[in-house]
Write an enzyme that holds these catalytic residues in place. Structure first.
Site, PDB file in Angstrom:
ATOM      1  N   ARG A   1       5.228   0.247  -8.423  1.00 33.34           N
ATOM      2  CA  ARG A   1       5.810   0.916  -7.041  1.00 33.34           C
ATOM      3  C   ARG A   1       7.361   0.617  -7.059  1.00 33.34           C
ATOM      4  O   ARG A   1       7.842  -0.360  -7.039  1.00 33.34           O
ATOM      5  CB  ARG A   1       5.161   0.266  -5.883  1.00 33.34           C
ATOM      6  CG  ARG A   1       5.320   0.710  -4.411  1.00 33.34           C
ATOM      7  CD  ARG A   1       5.147  -0.212  -3.441  1.00 33.34           C
ATOM      8  NE  ARG A   1       6.351  -1.029  -3.305  1.00 33.34           N
ATOM      9  CZ  ARG A   1       6.287  -2.389  -2.743  1.00 33.34           C
ATOM     10  NH1 ARG A   1       4.917  -2.982  -2.383  1.00 33.34           N
ATOM     11  NH2 ARG A   1       7.185  -3.070  -2.443  1.00 33.34           N
TER      12      ARG A   1
ATOM     13  N   HIS B   1       7.167  -0.790   0.121  1.00 35.10           N
ATOM     14  CA  HIS B   1       5.975  -0.527   0.321  1.00 35.10           C
ATOM     15  C   HIS B   1       5.840   0.504   1.411  1.00 35.10           C
ATOM     16  O   HIS B   1       5.016   1.442   1.390  1.00 35.10           O
ATOM     17  CB  HIS B   1       5.378  -1.864   1.014  1.00 35.10           C
ATOM     18  CG  HIS B   1       3.896  -1.697   1.751  1.00 35.10           C
ATOM     19  ND1 HIS B   1       3.031  -1.376   0.760  1.00 35.10           N
ATOM     20  CD2 HIS B   1       3.733  -1.719   2.939  1.00 35.10           C
ATOM     21  CE1 HIS B   1       1.869  -1.158   1.539  1.00 35.10           C
ATOM     22  NE2 HIS B   1       2.330  -1.214   2.680  1.00 35.10           N
TER      23      HIS B   1
ATOM     24  N   TYR C   1      11.350 -10.055  -1.543  1.00 31.53           N
ATOM     25  CA  TYR C   1      10.471 -10.945  -2.480  1.00 31.53           C
ATOM     26  C   TYR C   1      10.202 -10.460  -3.836  1.00 31.53           C
ATOM     27  O   TYR C   1       9.538 -10.921  -4.612  1.00 31.53           O
ATOM     28  CB  TYR C   1       9.090 -10.302  -1.586  1.00 31.53           C
ATOM     29  CG  TYR C   1       8.794  -9.188  -1.438  1.00 31.53           C
ATOM     30  CD1 TYR C   1       8.241  -8.241  -2.462  1.00 31.53           C
ATOM     31  CD2 TYR C   1       8.711  -8.672  -0.294  1.00 31.53           C
ATOM     32  CE1 TYR C   1       7.825  -7.058  -2.294  1.00 31.53           C
ATOM     33  CE2 TYR C   1       8.486  -7.066   0.103  1.00 31.53           C
ATOM     34  CZ  TYR C   1       8.138  -6.429  -0.958  1.00 31.53           C
ATOM     35  OH  TYR C   1       7.582  -5.089  -0.863  1.00 31.53           O
TER      36      TYR C   1
HETATM   37  C1  LIG Z   1      -8.128  -3.848   6.185  1.00 33.84           C
HETATM   38  C2  LIG Z   1      -6.735  -3.783   6.100  1.00 33.84           C
HETATM   39  N1  LIG Z   1      -6.113  -5.156   5.934  1.00 33.84           N
HETATM   40  C3  LIG Z   1      -4.706  -5.148   5.998  1.00 33.84           C
HETATM   41  C4  LIG Z   1      -4.174  -3.991   6.168  1.00 33.84           C
HETATM   42  C5  LIG Z   1      -2.307  -3.867   5.788  1.00 33.84           C
HETATM   43  N2  LIG Z   1      -1.959  -3.576   4.647  1.00 33.84           N
HETATM   44  C6  LIG Z   1      -1.475  -2.311   4.481  1.00 33.84           C
HETATM   45  S1  LIG Z   1      -1.082  -1.805   3.126  1.00 33.84           S
HETATM   46  C7  LIG Z   1      -1.268  -3.238   2.403  1.00 33.84           C
HETATM   47  C8  LIG Z   1      -1.380  -3.490   0.909  1.00 33.84           C
HETATM   48  C9  LIG Z   1      -2.169  -2.809  -0.076  1.00 33.84           C
HETATM   49  O1  LIG Z   1      -1.964  -2.902  -1.266  1.00 33.84           O
HETATM   50  P1  LIG Z   1      -2.620  -1.902  -2.330  1.00 33.84           P
HETATM   51  O2  LIG Z   1      -3.936  -2.049  -2.164  1.00 33.84           O
HETATM   52  O3  LIG Z   1      -2.158  -2.627  -3.845  1.00 33.84           O
HETATM   53  O4  LIG Z   1      -1.807  -0.601  -2.303  1.00 33.84           O
HETATM   54  P2  LIG Z   1      -0.349   0.073  -2.188  1.00 33.84           P
HETATM   55  O5  LIG Z   1       0.144  -0.395  -0.909  1.00 33.84           O
HETATM   56  O6  LIG Z   1       0.177  -1.055  -3.212  1.00 33.84           O
HETATM   57  O7  LIG Z   1      -0.502   1.236  -2.764  1.00 33.84           O
HETATM   58  C10 LIG Z   1      -1.907  -3.952   3.532  1.00 33.84           C
HETATM   59  C11 LIG Z   1      -2.313  -5.624   3.103  1.00 33.84           C
HETATM   60  C12 LIG Z   1      -4.644  -2.894   6.221  1.00 33.84           C
HETATM   61  N3  LIG Z   1      -4.091  -1.762   6.319  1.00 33.84           N
HETATM   62  N4  LIG Z   1      -5.938  -2.689   6.341  1.00 33.84           N
END
Ligand SMILES: Cc1ncc(C[n+]2csc(CCOP(=O)(O)OP(=O)(O)O)c2C)c(N)n1
Ligand SMILES: [Mg+2]
Length: 374
Positions: free
Chosen positions: A272, A276, A285
């Site tokens: 990425r 985010h 971070y």
């Molecule tokens: C069930 C749930 N828990 C927490 C969140 C908050 N949240 C949004 S994005 C994220 C990180 C996801 O990371 P990843 O699966 O690696 O996907 P990326 O964002 O890197 O594409 C989190 C914890 C959420 N959207 N849904």
């Protein structure tokens, strides 16, 4: 400089391993240094490789514009895809029209490669529409983006199983991130798929971060691909910044699923490059050095260099493509901003088929509120 448990984040072994040009367990067609494994090149015409590049350039151009639109207050929070173009485009391009696809909030490139109009993607970021409103969902077979992490995995497995029961010749592909592998839904989906031999391809974009949580705090497994072992099916790692390798891996997995060989997990190793979301500041971070190292492995650049070397892609073609992408994005922005917009009480739609009493009361308050700008 950032540390986790005393380990400097830029010195993390998994990041270094994943960047190694010859990492033995990562499937590649075009290496970061431009070397091509001729035996692994998928059977695609110049026009098709060009299309894989065109879609990545469109995704990158769209992405850069969307970040600027958010900064100007013209769209809501946006999750940038920069760095993941090859993973998204390569995977979606491998799908056939009859296959089902379950993307996430970062998968704008999947939607574009799946043939969705740019305006439909932008419309959603405007707070209006859910990507599929203006299309016939039954023919599109691409679901709205999932924001609750990993909830789309059981859905994709269910659709795969249903297609199997009905004898349809299709598979489902579900996209998710490294962070999603820590969710119960990931394990439930993988388990069901393994037990019932669902024709489902699990496509994990391991971009090394889940917001501010680095990959090694996500799981103690050496790789994400190896998690498939526990569920009784195959997991493969592929260089997620190598569009030909991603296409080949996903195509192979989809063909196997349709031939009755069951599910497969694909870990696309990528990065990425941006924040985010537009409300996140990654300089809090992670080290710039890590980001820079991955920028040197940029997927869009790698595809362009391959096109130049293998297919005599010219500067004129490049300039024409860039202009076309800029224009397409600019037209989509104008198209969306000229629309009249949504009615405020539309936010109460699409949650329940019939509004619950509580939702009805909330809606009444909004509709009656003279302060609400309609
Ligand atoms: C069930 C749930 N828990 C927490 C969140 C908050 N949240 C949004 S994005 C994220 C990180 C996801 O990371 P990843 O699966 O690696 O996907 P990326 O964002 O890197 O594409 C989190 C914890 C959420 N959207 N849904
Ligand atoms: Mg991630």
């Amino acid at each position: 400089m950032f540390y986790y448990d005393g380990v400097r984040l830029t010195d993390r072994q998994s990041v270094i391993d994943d960047m190694a040009i010859q990492a033995p367990d990562v499937n590649r067609v075009v290496s970061p240094d431009g070397t091509v494994d001729e035996r692994a090149v998928p059977n695609l015409s110049r026009t098709e490789v060009e299309e894989l590049y065109r879609l990545q350039v469109l995704a990158r151009t769209f992405d850069e514009k969307a970040v600027r639109l958010h900064r100007q207050g013209r769209i809501g929070t946006y999750a940038p895809l920069a760095g993941q173009e090859a993973a998204q485009v390569g995977a979606a391009y491998a799908l056939e029209a009859g296959d089902y696809c379950f993307p996430t909030y970062r998968d704008h490139g999947i939607y574009l490669a799946r043939g969705l109009d740019l305006e439909d993607v932008l419309l959603h970021l405007h707070g209006e529409g859910n990507y599929v409103d203006r299309e016939d969902p039954a023919t599109l077979r691409t679901f709205p983006p999932t924001i609750p992490i990993a909830t789309q995995l059981p859905h994709a497995v269910g659709v795969g199983m249903a297609s199997d029961y009905r004898g349809d010749d299709c598979a489902s592909l579900v996209s998710f991130g490294d962070g999603a592998t820590s969710e119960g839904d990931f394990h439930e989906g993988m388990n069901f798929a393994g037990v019932f031999d669902a024709p489902t391809v699990f496509f994990c974009q391991n971009n090394h971060w889940a917001i501010s949580v680095p990959r090694e705090r996500q799981t103690a497994s050496a790789t994400i691909a190896q998690k498939a072992d526990a569920y009784g099916f195959e997991g493969v790692r592929v260089d997620g910044n190598d569009v030909l390798a991603v296409y080949a891996a996903v195509r192979d997995a989809l063909d196997a699923a349709k031939a009755g060989e069951g599910p497969r997990l694909i870990e696309a190793v990528t990065y990425r490059q941006g924040a985010h979301t537009t409300t996140d500041d990654p300089s809090k971070y992670r080290d710039d050095a890590e980001v820079e190292a991955w920028r040197e492995r940029d997927p869009v650049e790698r595809t362009r260099e391959y096109l130049e070397d293998a297919h005599d892609w010219t500067d004129d073609e490049e300039n024409e493509l860039r202009e076309w992408a800029e224009q397409r994005v600019a037209e989509a922005v104008v198209g969306v901003e000229e629309r009249t917009g949504m009615d405020v009480d539309d936010i109460f739609e699409h949650v329940y088929a019939e509004a619950t009493p509580r939702l009805g009361r909330q809606r009444g308050r909004v509709v009656d509120d003279p302060e609400v700008d309609r």
